[in-house]
Design a protein around this motif. Structure first.
Motif, PDB file in Angstrom:
ATOM      1  N   THR A 178       1.589   3.487   2.791  1.00 30.36           N
ATOM      2  CA  THR A 178       0.770   2.520   1.570  1.00 30.36           C
ATOM      3  C   THR A 178       0.500   3.122   0.253  1.00 30.36           C
ATOM      4  O   THR A 178       1.423   3.943  -0.511  1.00 30.36           O
ATOM      5  N   THR A 198       0.330  -5.574  -4.180  1.00 32.20           N
ATOM      6  CA  THR A 198      -0.517  -4.895  -3.164  1.00 32.20           C
ATOM      7  C   THR A 198      -1.168  -3.935  -4.053  1.00 32.20           C
ATOM      8  O   THR A 198      -2.394  -3.102  -3.821  1.00 32.20           O
ATOM      9  N   THR A 206       7.546   2.728  -6.997  1.00 33.64           N
ATOM     10  CA  THR A 206       6.778   2.637  -5.096  1.00 33.64           C
ATOM     11  C   THR A 206       8.161   2.099  -4.287  1.00 33.64           C
ATOM     12  O   THR A 206       7.625   0.641  -4.261  1.00 33.64           O
ATOM     13  N   PRO A 207       8.754   2.292  -3.646  1.00 36.20           N
ATOM     14  CA  PRO A 207       9.819   1.318  -2.999  1.00 36.20           C
ATOM     15  C   PRO A 207       8.998   0.602  -1.746  1.00 36.20           C
ATOM     16  O   PRO A 207       8.393   1.411  -1.407  1.00 36.20           O
ATOM     17  N   GLY A 208       8.830  -1.317  -1.944  1.00 40.06           N
ATOM     18  CA  GLY A 208       7.989  -1.290  -1.029  1.00 40.06           C
ATOM     19  C   GLY A 208       7.112  -1.919  -0.783  1.00 40.06           C
ATOM     20  O   GLY A 208       6.614  -2.169   0.335  1.00 40.06           O
ATOM     21  N   VAL A 209       6.429  -1.262  -1.842  1.00 42.18           N
ATOM     22  CA  VAL A 209       5.534  -1.911  -2.272  1.00 42.18           C
ATOM     23  C   VAL A 209       4.901  -2.499  -3.557  1.00 42.18           C
ATOM     24  O   VAL A 209       6.090  -1.992  -4.629  1.00 42.18           O
ATOM     25  N   THR A 210       4.495  -3.941  -3.663  1.00 41.10           N
ATOM     26  CA  THR A 210       4.527  -4.474  -4.166  1.00 41.10           C
ATOM     27  C   THR A 210       3.335  -4.361  -5.149  1.00 41.10           C
ATOM     28  O   THR A 210       2.682  -3.582  -4.918  1.00 41.10           O
ATOM     29  N   LYS A 257       2.962   6.504  -0.191  1.00 45.51           N
ATOM     30  CA  LYS A 257       4.340   6.097  -1.058  1.00 45.51           C
ATOM     31  C   LYS A 257       3.344   5.744  -2.631  1.00 45.51           C
ATOM     32  O   LYS A 257       4.176   6.711  -3.674  1.00 45.51           O
TER      33      LYS A 257
END
Length: 244
Positions: A51, A92, A85-89, A54
């Motif tokens: 994380t 988060t 940031t793909p895949g990180v909400t 990213k």
């Protein structure tokens, strides 16, 4: 293997001789690994290295300066980093940025915990705890760096040489030339020096400097009875901070 699988730079044995490490300070894996260590050692748990990797990749800044920027302006970076940031909400990134702000700007970090979070080889919090009892390392170091008012590398390195002389003159017990060599090698990298100075300028670093140079490490204290001016838990915390 002879080369890093991430950046293809040569691998070398670490100081302990038990691991191979990539020597490239700009390697993405090195940057995110050091950042993950930083989070853990200042007390922020549950943040995955992937994380962090990213988030740093999506940030304008790179490396430890990214972490400082997130701590200073958590609301601004929460949205912008999550967007890129793909895949990180956003939830988060928001938690990470706000946890950093709370730890570094509000609660504060003890100087020895902060320096151990810099992931200097062989230098843990206990090593720095011993050093910082003798003088305010972070304050002295940063004052030396900024005293000249110059961005010149020559000035910066000259000031670090003065810092080396100060540490040598202290003759601290169990602080030999091996530790001096490791610390000075880290400081001789201008990027490390400037990163440390920047964190000290903006963050709440709590000094453990003991002006009396008293070494509390081998002392024992029995806390009993009641105290009207201080809670027992607070007293125990302050005793632990002194190494007792």
């Amino acid at each position: 293997p002879d080369f890093c699988p991430i950046c293809c730079s040569p691998l070398e044995e670490n100081d302990s001789g038990n691991l191979l490490e990539c020597i490239n300070p700009d390697c993405d894996n090195n940057i995110s690994g050091k950042a993950a260590t930083f989070f853990k050692r200042i007390g922020i748990k549950g943040v995955r290295q992937l994380t962090i990797h990213k988030m740093i990749e999506a940030d304008t800044y790179k490396g430890m300066i990214s972490i400082l920027a997130w701590a200073k302006q958590p609301d601004a970076f929460t949205v912008t980093i999550a967007k890129d940031t793909p895949g990180v909400t956003e939830k988060t990134t928001g938690k990470i940025c706000n946890d950093l702000h709370q730890a570094l700007m509000v609660d504060g970090v003890r100087d020895f915990d902060f320096m151990s979070a810099m992931a200097i080889p062989s230098m843990d919090a206990n090593r720095f705890r011993v050093l910082f009892r003798h003088f305010g390392f972070i304050d002295i170091f940063c004052n030396l760096c900024f005293r000249t008012g110059s961005n010149s590398s020559a000035y910066l390195m000259a000031d670090i040489d003065e810092l080396k002389a100060i540490i040598h003159s202290l003759n601290i017990s169990n602080w030999g030339e091996g530790l001096n060599s490791i610390l000075f090698k880290w400081l001789d990298d201008e990027r490390n020096a400037r990163t440390l100075a920047a964190f000290n300028m903006y963050c709440k670093i709590i000094s453990s400097y003991n002006p009396g140079n008293m070494d509390y490490a081998d002392m024992s204290v029995c806390v009993t009875g009641s105290c009207k001016v201080m809670a027992r838990k607070l007293l125990e915390t302050q005793l632990k901070d002194k190494g007792i």
